[in-house]
Design a protein around this motif. Structure first.
Motif, short mmCIF file in Angstrom:
data_model
loop_
_atom_site.label_atom_id
_atom_site.label_comp_id
_atom_site.label_asym_id
_atom_site.label_seq_id
_atom_site.Cartn_x
_atom_site.Cartn_y
_atom_site.Cartn_z
N THR A 86 0.84 -1.21 0.00
CA THR A 86 0.00 0.00 0.00
C THR A 86 0.87 1.26 0.00
OG1 THR A 86 -1.58 -1.26 1.26
CG2 THR A 86 -1.97 1.10 1.15
N ASP A 87 1.97 1.23 0.76
CA ASP A 87 2.87 2.39 0.76
C ASP A 87 3.40 2.64 -0.66
OD1 ASP A 87 2.61 2.51 3.52
OD2 ASP A 87 4.44 1.35 3.91
N PHE A 88 3.76 1.54 -1.32
CA PHE A 88 4.32 1.66 -2.67
C PHE A 88 3.26 2.18 -3.65
CE2 PHE A 88 5.25 -0.35 -6.85
CZ PHE A 88 6.42 0.35 -7.13
N GLN A 89 2.07 1.61 -3.53
CA GLN A 89 0.96 2.03 -4.40
C GLN A 89 0.68 3.53 -4.18
OE1 GLN A 89 -1.05 0.54 -6.66
NE2 GLN A 89 -2.94 1.72 -6.61
N ASN A 90 0.80 4.00 -2.94
CA ASN A 90 0.57 5.43 -2.66
C ASN A 90 1.65 6.31 -3.28
OD1 ASN A 90 -1.81 5.12 -1.28
ND2 ASN A 90 -0.84 5.02 0.74
N ALA A 91 2.90 5.81 -3.30
CA ALA A 91 3.97 6.59 -3.94
C ALA A 91 3.71 6.71 -5.43
CB ALA A 91 5.33 5.95 -3.67
N MET A 92 3.34 5.60 -6.07
CA MET A 92 3.12 5.58 -7.52
C MET A 92 1.83 6.32 -7.90
SD MET A 92 5.55 3.76 -9.13
CE MET A 92 4.88 3.06 -10.64
N ARG A 93 0.78 6.12 -7.12
CA ARG A 93 -0.54 6.62 -7.49
C ARG A 93 -0.81 8.04 -6.97
NH1 ARG A 93 -5.31 3.59 -8.30
NH2 ARG A 93 -3.95 2.41 -9.69
N LYS A 94 -0.33 8.31 -5.73
CA LYS A 94 -0.67 9.59 -5.09
C LYS A 94 0.53 10.50 -4.88
CE LYS A 94 -4.17 7.18 -2.29
NZ LYS A 94 -5.51 7.73 -2.50
N GLY A 95 1.75 9.96 -5.10
CA GLY A 95 2.94 10.80 -4.93
C GLY A 95 3.24 11.16 -3.50
N HIS A 96 2.96 10.26 -2.56
CA HIS A 96 3.45 10.52 -1.20
C HIS A 96 4.05 9.30 -0.54
CE1 HIS A 96 0.16 8.75 1.14
NE2 HIS A 96 -0.70 9.33 0.33
N ARG A 97 4.88 9.58 0.47
CA ARG A 97 5.58 8.53 1.21
C ARG A 97 4.73 8.05 2.38
NH1 ARG A 97 11.09 11.93 1.83
NH2 ARG A 97 12.15 11.17 -0.04
N PRO A 98 5.15 6.92 3.01
CA PRO A 98 4.38 6.41 4.16
C PRO A 98 4.30 7.44 5.29
CG PRO A 98 6.12 4.84 3.53
CD PRO A 98 6.24 6.01 2.63
N ASP A 99 5.32 8.30 5.45
CA ASP A 99 5.27 9.29 6.53
C ASP A 99 4.43 10.51 6.12
OD1 ASP A 99 6.86 10.60 4.73
OD2 ASP A 99 8.65 10.63 5.98
N GLY A 100 3.80 10.44 4.97
CA GLY A 100 2.92 11.53 4.55
C GLY A 100 3.61 12.60 3.73
N GLN A 101 4.96 12.58 3.70
CA GLN A 101 5.68 13.59 2.90
C GLN A 101 5.34 13.46 1.43
OE1 GLN A 101 9.91 13.57 3.41
NE2 GLN A 101 9.78 15.13 4.99
N LEU A 102 5.16 14.59 0.76
CA LEU A 102 4.83 14.57 -0.66
C LEU A 102 6.11 14.46 -1.48
CD1 LEU A 102 2.10 17.36 -0.75
CD2 LEU A 102 1.79 14.89 -0.59
N LEU A 103 6.02 13.74 -2.59
CA LEU A 103 7.18 13.60 -3.48
C LEU A 103 7.18 14.73 -4.51
CD1 LEU A 103 6.96 9.76 -4.17
CD2 LEU A 103 8.64 10.91 -2.74
N TYR A 104 8.38 15.11 -4.96
CA TYR A 104 8.50 16.08 -6.04
C TYR A 104 8.10 15.44 -7.37
CZ TYR A 104 10.84 19.39 -3.02
OH TYR A 104 11.11 20.28 -2.02
N GLY A 105 7.61 16.28 -8.27
CA GLY A 105 7.21 15.81 -9.59
C GLY A 105 8.35 15.28 -10.44
N ALA A 106 9.61 15.47 -10.00
CA ALA A 106 10.74 14.87 -10.72
C ALA A 106 10.61 13.35 -10.70
CB ALA A 106 12.06 15.29 -10.08
N MET A 107 9.96 12.81 -9.66
CA MET A 107 9.53 11.41 -9.68
C MET A 107 8.20 11.46 -10.43
SD MET A 107 9.16 8.20 -8.80
CE MET A 107 7.75 7.09 -8.66
N PRO A 108 8.13 10.88 -11.65
CA PRO A 108 6.96 11.16 -12.50
C PRO A 108 5.66 10.47 -12.07
CG PRO A 108 8.64 9.91 -13.72
CD PRO A 108 9.17 10.10 -12.34
#
Ligand code: HEC
Ligand code: HEC
Ligand code: HEC
Length: 410
Positions: A86-108
């Motif tokens: 689920t953490d992984f799916q959230n990174a790919m689908r929603k662009g955030h980490r398990p700790d809630g931090q948002l990922l930069y769009g450089a990760m597409p």
């Protein structure tokens, strides 16, 4: 007693059968996941040359500063070893980490959000088979204020639409597969879609061309002046599979995309992607520009320089030599933003090698024997001859790119 042993044996037999079967299933899942990682080109940003697979460390230049590809091996401390699916799916689908931090769009993730849950499951199964590497990576090298992740909320509101790819029922299954790959895993828009001032995609101009620092990723819609309108579906497949076709040879970031990713795509996936690209034409209504007149001074000098320095390889009428020297005549790349053209003439370029086409044809550097005016003239001539028509290149453009190239030593 005898019966007990028998049933215990049967149980053991059934259990081992089941295990063998789930073993085969998980093997299939892992090899599917490995292919999905190739479709998505995870290696481009997560495997630094000379370092173990997916251990991170690749620097990604953005107009705002540098981001570094994360360690995505299953190492529990420095990688994603403690993550759940689920953490992984959230990174790919929603662009955030398990700790809630948002990922930069450089990760597409703005593209990967389209990936189906089933594909993410396979990708996840594969990532868990990768060697765990203990390597701490600080991904965020952006200067203040861009390094504050709190602003990413607003960025996402403007630039991000979450959601899996929804097939268009009016189109064929092949077209939908192509759209899924191009918009999602292939993340072609990361490079080919023009960006707004905060680096988000201008969605209405999907794939119509974008400048990436010292390279230009051209229009790859079906427009016949700026895009790949004159290419057949077969030409596109050939380019993506081998890095070259009768029209062009991939250089720079596209040579890498072919080397790491598209050369490994299955033929049916390449055909689907090409079919989909051939169906896009958002610029249909724009009038085709007129070429600059042949008696213009830049054109006259440019023609002489071309005959002297360039025609030996690209041939006098700019037709090139298939697979060896790119065609300059009637070429979308030549009509687009001139940054790649200036770059290639100043610094030279070596095309990538693929399994299907292992030779690396090279373009010599002319930065040392052509001055800014010469380069501007020869490119203005190429951009307005043999079916091309595009604005003149100015010596100032050449001068500023020359400085940038010197600074970054390419
Ligand atoms: C164009 C570059 C690029 C590509 C391609 C890319 N990534 Fe990333 N990825 C990044 C960057 C940069 C980060 C760090 C982002 C940040 O810190 O906000 C990242 C972060 C991540 C993270 C979060 C890791 C963490 O510890 O926070 C995961 C998971 C991930 N990527 C998986 C993938 C997978 C799987 C693929 C292939 C399908 C992929 N990435 C392709 C650039 C990329
Ligand atoms: C990392 C950035 C990047 C990504 C990702 C990328 N491209 Fe490109 N692409 C480029 C650049 C830069 C060029 C220009 C290459 C050159 O100058 O030879 C290019 C050129 C092309 C061309 C040749 C166009 C022409 O007129 O010569 C095609 C076709 C193409 N890309 C298709 C794709 C497709 C399809 C995808 C997604 C599967 C993709 N690209 C992903 C950067 C990228
Ligand atoms: C020795 C042969 C050779 C000569 C001479 C040569 N080129 Fe090239 N040129 C190439 C090759 C090979 C490539 C493809 C390199 C790559 O894809 O990385 C190329 C690529 C290019 C490109 C990029 C085109 C594209 O579609 O990617 C331009 C523009 C270009 N050359 C212009 C020129 C100009 C202008 C001159 C003269 C000043 C010149 N070339 C002289 C071999 C040559």
């Amino acid at each position: 007693m005898k019966k007990f042993i028998l049933s215990a044996c049967t149980l053991f037999f059934v259990a081992s059968l089941a295990q063998a079967e789930s073993g085969a299933d998980s093997w299939d899942l892992v090899s599917k996941g490995r292919y999905i990682a190739q479709l998505g080109d995870c290696t481009a940003c997560h495997t630094q040359p000379g370092h173990p697979l997916f251990s991170g460390g690749v620097a990604i230049d953005t107009p705002f500063g540098q981001l570094i590809g994360a360690n995505i091996t299953p190492d529990p401390e420095t990688g994603i070893g403690r993550w759940t699916f689920t953490d992984f799916q959230n990174a790919m689908r929603k662009g955030h980490r398990p700790d809630g931090q948002l990922l930069y769009g450089a990760m597409p993730f703005t593209a990967y959000t389209k990936v189906t849950q089933a594909d993410n499951q396979a990708l996840w199964a594969y990532l868990q088979t990768v060697q765990p590497i203990n390597r701490a990576i600080d991904t965020n090298q952006l200067p203040f204020p861009f390094r504050l992740r709190s602003a990413l909320n607003i960025w996402n509101m403007i630039n991000f639409k979450e959601g899996e790819y929804k097939p268009d029922p009016r189109q064929s299954a092949e077209w939908n597969r192509g759209a899924y790959l191009v918009q999602g895993l292939g993340h072609c828009g990361t490079c080919h879609t023009p960006k707004n001032i905060i680096g988000g995609d201008k969605g209405e101009h999907f794939l119509t061309g974008n400048t990436l620092g010292v390279w230009f990723a051209p229009d790859i819609t079906n427009n016949s002046h700026t895009g790949i309108g004159k290419w057949s579906q077969k030409d596109l497949v050939e380019y993506l599979k081998t890095g070259a076709n009768n029209y062009d040879i991939a250089s720079g970031p596209m040579a890498e995309a072919v080397e790491n990713s598209t050369q490994y795509w299955k033929d049916e996936d390449l055909n689907a992607a090409a079919l989909y690209l051939k169906s896009l034409n958002t610029r249909r209504t724009e009038p085709t520009p007129q070429p600059i007149a042949m008696d213009n001074t830049q054109m006259v000098t440019g023609k002489a320089i071309y005959a002297d320095r360039c025609s030996g390889c690209h041939v006098p009428q700019g037709e090139g030599v298939a697979h060896l020297f790119p065609k300059l005549a009637d070429s979308p790349l030549i009509n687009g933003d001139p940054v790649s053209l200036i770059h290639v003439v100043l610094a030279g370029s070596r095309a990538g090698g693929t399994v299907a086409a292992p030779t690396h044809p090279a373009m010599p550097a002319f930065g040392w024997n052509l001055d800014d005016q010469n380069v501007a003239d020869v490119l203005t001539y190429i951009r307005n001859s043999w079916g091309n028509a595009a604005p003149a290149v100015s010596p100032d453009d050449v001068k500023s790119l020359r400085k940038t190239l010197e600074k970054t030593a390419q």
